[in-house]
Design an enzyme around this catalytic site. Structure first.
Site, mmCIF file in Angstrom:
data_model
loop_
_atom_site.group_PDB
_atom_site.id
_atom_site.type_symbol
_atom_site.label_atom_id
_atom_site.label_comp_id
_atom_site.label_asym_id
_atom_site.label_seq_id
_atom_site.Cartn_x
_atom_site.Cartn_y
_atom_site.Cartn_z
ATOM 1 N N LYS A 174 45.570 53.802 93.952
ATOM 2 C CA LYS A 174 44.953 53.324 95.202
ATOM 3 C C LYS A 174 45.796 53.727 96.411
ATOM 4 O O LYS A 174 45.276 54.241 97.399
ATOM 5 C CB LYS A 174 44.767 51.792 95.169
ATOM 6 C CG LYS A 174 43.948 51.300 93.977
ATOM 7 C CD LYS A 174 43.764 49.798 93.977
ATOM 8 C CE LYS A 174 45.032 48.988 93.806
ATOM 9 N NZ LYS A 174 45.696 49.165 92.493
ATOM 10 N N ARG A 207 41.395 40.481 95.955
ATOM 11 C CA ARG A 207 41.798 40.562 94.557
ATOM 12 C C ARG A 207 41.304 39.372 93.766
ATOM 13 O O ARG A 207 41.583 39.273 92.570
ATOM 14 C CB ARG A 207 43.326 40.543 94.495
ATOM 15 C CG ARG A 207 43.967 41.860 94.160
ATOM 16 C CD ARG A 207 45.427 41.535 94.153
ATOM 17 N NE ARG A 207 46.248 42.441 93.455
ATOM 18 C CZ ARG A 207 46.871 43.453 94.038
ATOM 19 N NH1 ARG A 207 46.672 43.736 95.295
ATOM 20 N NH2 ARG A 207 47.707 44.172 93.343
ATOM 21 N N ARG A 265 57.029 55.321 88.778
ATOM 22 C CA ARG A 265 56.785 55.446 90.227
ATOM 23 C C ARG A 265 58.085 55.298 91.020
ATOM 24 O O ARG A 265 58.931 54.464 90.731
ATOM 25 C CB ARG A 265 55.807 54.364 90.689
ATOM 26 C CG ARG A 265 55.702 54.331 92.222
ATOM 27 C CD ARG A 265 54.587 53.474 92.742
ATOM 28 N NE ARG A 265 54.495 52.183 92.097
ATOM 29 C CZ ARG A 265 53.438 51.416 92.187
ATOM 30 N NH1 ARG A 265 52.386 51.810 92.872
ATOM 31 N NH2 ARG A 265 53.419 50.243 91.575
ATOM 32 N N ARG A 279 60.245 49.941 92.698
ATOM 33 C CA ARG A 279 59.806 48.573 93.002
ATOM 34 C C ARG A 279 60.245 47.581 91.935
ATOM 35 O O ARG A 279 60.245 47.892 90.757
ATOM 36 C CB ARG A 279 58.271 48.549 93.137
ATOM 37 C CG ARG A 279 57.804 48.860 94.524
ATOM 38 C CD ARG A 279 56.314 49.081 94.622
ATOM 39 N NE ARG A 279 55.482 48.086 93.970
ATOM 40 C CZ ARG A 279 54.149 48.091 94.019
ATOM 41 N NH1 ARG A 279 53.516 49.042 94.706
ATOM 42 N NH2 ARG A 279 53.443 47.176 93.399
ATOM 43 N N ARG A 286 50.743 42.054 85.549
ATOM 44 C CA ARG A 286 49.832 42.505 86.624
ATOM 45 C C ARG A 286 48.500 42.974 86.047
ATOM 46 O O ARG A 286 47.442 42.700 86.616
ATOM 47 C CB ARG A 286 50.493 43.635 87.431
ATOM 48 C CG ARG A 286 51.589 43.111 88.342
ATOM 49 C CD ARG A 286 52.574 44.174 88.748
ATOM 50 N NE ARG A 286 52.007 45.251 89.513
ATOM 51 C CZ ARG A 286 52.612 46.424 89.706
ATOM 52 N NH1 ARG A 286 53.813 46.651 89.179
ATOM 53 N NH2 ARG A 286 52.037 47.340 90.428
HETATM 54 P P1 AP5 Z 1 49.874 54.319 93.192
HETATM 55 O O1 AP5 Z 1 49.034 55.163 94.092
HETATM 56 O O2 AP5 Z 1 51.146 53.771 93.741
HETATM 57 O O3 AP5 Z 1 48.973 53.184 92.503
HETATM 58 P P2 AP5 Z 1 48.364 51.844 93.091
HETATM 59 O O4 AP5 Z 1 46.978 51.726 92.541
HETATM 60 O O5 AP5 Z 1 48.508 51.800 94.589
HETATM 61 O O6 AP5 Z 1 49.305 50.829 92.363
HETATM 62 P P3 AP5 Z 1 50.059 49.515 92.858
HETATM 63 O O7 AP5 Z 1 50.986 49.163 91.748
HETATM 64 O O8 AP5 Z 1 50.652 49.680 94.226
HETATM 65 O O9 AP5 Z 1 48.900 48.531 92.918
HETATM 66 P P4 AP5 Z 1 49.011 47.053 92.761
HETATM 67 O O10 AP5 Z 1 47.603 46.715 93.091
HETATM 68 O O11 AP5 Z 1 49.503 46.505 91.497
HETATM 69 O O12 AP5 Z 1 50.180 46.665 93.800
HETATM 70 P P5 AP5 Z 1 50.170 46.063 95.251
HETATM 71 O O13 AP5 Z 1 51.242 46.700 96.027
HETATM 72 O O14 AP5 Z 1 48.794 46.023 95.830
HETATM 73 O O15 AP5 Z 1 50.174 55.190 91.886
HETATM 74 C C1 AP5 Z 1 51.007 54.671 90.854
HETATM 75 C C2 AP5 Z 1 51.837 55.808 90.250
HETATM 76 O O16 AP5 Z 1 50.949 56.731 89.599
HETATM 77 C C3 AP5 Z 1 52.624 56.640 91.297
HETATM 78 O O17 AP5 Z 1 53.862 56.980 90.762
HETATM 79 C C4 AP5 Z 1 51.745 57.885 91.525
HETATM 80 O O18 AP5 Z 1 52.523 59.011 91.876
HETATM 81 C C5 AP5 Z 1 51.083 58.049 90.160
HETATM 82 N N1 AP5 Z 1 49.735 58.604 90.274
HETATM 83 C C6 AP5 Z 1 48.816 58.355 91.253
HETATM 84 N N2 AP5 Z 1 47.684 59.046 91.011
HETATM 85 C C7 AP5 Z 1 47.895 59.723 89.837
HETATM 86 C C8 AP5 Z 1 47.090 60.607 89.057
HETATM 87 N N3 AP5 Z 1 45.833 60.944 89.433
HETATM 88 N N4 AP5 Z 1 47.620 61.096 87.900
HETATM 89 C C9 AP5 Z 1 48.895 60.754 87.519
HETATM 90 N N5 AP5 Z 1 49.709 59.926 88.228
HETATM 91 C C10 AP5 Z 1 49.201 59.426 89.362
HETATM 92 O O19 AP5 Z 1 50.562 44.539 94.954
HETATM 93 C C11 AP5 Z 1 51.843 44.178 94.499
HETATM 94 C C12 AP5 Z 1 51.931 42.660 94.381
HETATM 95 O O20 AP5 Z 1 51.708 42.041 95.685
HETATM 96 C C13 AP5 Z 1 50.888 41.992 93.473
HETATM 97 O O21 AP5 Z 1 51.265 42.011 92.113
HETATM 98 C C14 AP5 Z 1 50.851 40.574 94.064
HETATM 99 O O22 AP5 Z 1 51.970 39.818 93.655
HETATM 100 C C15 AP5 Z 1 50.976 40.824 95.566
HETATM 101 N N6 AP5 Z 1 49.674 40.999 96.204
HETATM 102 C C16 AP5 Z 1 49.243 42.104 96.887
HETATM 103 N N7 AP5 Z 1 47.993 41.912 97.331
HETATM 104 C C17 AP5 Z 1 47.614 40.683 96.917
HETATM 105 C C18 AP5 Z 1 46.410 39.942 97.047
HETATM 106 N N8 AP5 Z 1 45.333 40.428 97.684
HETATM 107 N N9 AP5 Z 1 46.360 38.692 96.496
HETATM 108 C C19 AP5 Z 1 47.434 38.179 95.866
HETATM 109 N N10 AP5 Z 1 48.592 38.848 95.679
HETATM 110 C C20 AP5 Z 1 48.682 40.087 96.207
#
Ligand code: AP5
Length: 209
Positions: free
Chosen positions: A13, A88, A127, A155, A166
């Site tokens: 994402k 979410r 990552r 991270r 997660r």
């Molecule tokens: P990346 O693009 O970083 O993936 P992502 O989908 O953004 O993953 P996140 O881990 O950031 O999502 P998340 O939803 O768990 O975390 P968030 O920060 O929102 O890609 C991942 C890896 O894969 C990278 O190394 C990339 O290079 C690689 N990659 C990408 N595309 C690829 C491809 N096509 N092929 C191969 N490799 C690829 O949330 C973190 C925490 O914050 C949550 O756990 C929670 O505690 C809190 N939080 C955030 N938002 C909320 C909410 N709305 N409600 C409650 N808690 C929340």
């Protein structure tokens, strides 16, 4: 255009959002990035969110909704935005709808980026991100230039254990948003497996661009 990205952790994402917002000229609003900035700054919100995030649990809706409402009220979000990581939960989606409806607005498209669970852990543990530019890398799939090695960040929630928590939170709390947005007629599914550039092409197609 008002766009929402949903999908499991590590679906790509953040990677795809960075590519899309440049083309659409709208802000990329990531609640994960906002919470990480609050943790780094040591604000009361950051102190409260930190424990949930480290263990891979969702931050409570009350904190998350208040933070997001403030952010989408800012001037740069008036002409559209890409939400990454919000909503979410169903209560978050209801709160978003209500906030937008009050201004006679709505979400145009919800993109579900689909990646099977068995590919997720490898994506997450490999990552690394550049704190200066926000660029996301992967040690194997998208290796960073060697000269950046010293400043890249791993991270705290990118351990295998937190990743599994997660994924559990995604399936139990976020996956119900799929039928929710299907029933609103705005959900589009995108295959998130393959080269990132190919995924971008699919997303642009799903957005009708
Ligand atoms: P990346 O693009 O970083 O993936 P992502 O989908 O953004 O993953 P996140 O881990 O950031 O999502 P998340 O939803 O768990 O975390 P968030 O920060 O929102 O890609 C991942 C890896 O894969 C990278 O190394 C990339 O290079 C690689 N990659 C990408 N595309 C690829 C491809 N096509 N092929 C191969 N490799 C690829 O949330 C973190 C925490 O914050 C949550 O756990 C929670 O505690 C809190 N939080 C955030 N938002 C909320 C909410 N709305 N409600 C409650 N808690 C929340």
């Amino acid at each position: 255009m008002r766009v929402v990205f949903i999908g499991p952790p590590g679906a790509g994402k953040g990677t795809q959002a960075a590519r899309i917002v440049d083309r659409l000229q709208i802000p990329h609003i990531s609640t994960g990035d906002m919470f990480r900035a609050a943790v780094k700054a040591g604000t009361p919100l950051g102190k409260e969110a930190d424990g949930y995030m480290k263990s891979g649990k969702l931050v409570p809706d009350s904190l998350t909704i208040a933070m997001l409402r403030e952010r989408i009220a800012e001037p740069d979000a008036k002409r559209g935005f890409l939400l990454d990581g919000f909503p979410r939960t169903v209560p978050q989606a209801d709160a978003l709808d209500a906030a937008l409806r009050a201004d006679d607005m709505k979400i145009d498209v919800v993109l579900l980026v689909e990646v099977p669970d068995e590919l997720i852990v490898a994506r997450i543990v490999g990552r690394r991100s550049d704190p200066d530019t926000g660029r996301i890398y992967h040690l194997t799939f998208d290796p960073p230039p060697p000269e950046l090695a010293g400043r890249l960040v791993h991270r705290k929630d990118d351990t295998e254990e937190a990743c599994r928590t997660r994924l559990g939170a995604y399936h139990s709390q976020t996956a119900p948003l799929v039928p929710y947005y299907e029933s609103h007629g705005v959900l589009r599914r995108v295959d998130g497996v393959g080269e990132p550039a190919d995924v971008t092409t699919r997303i642009m197609g799903a957005l009708g661009l």
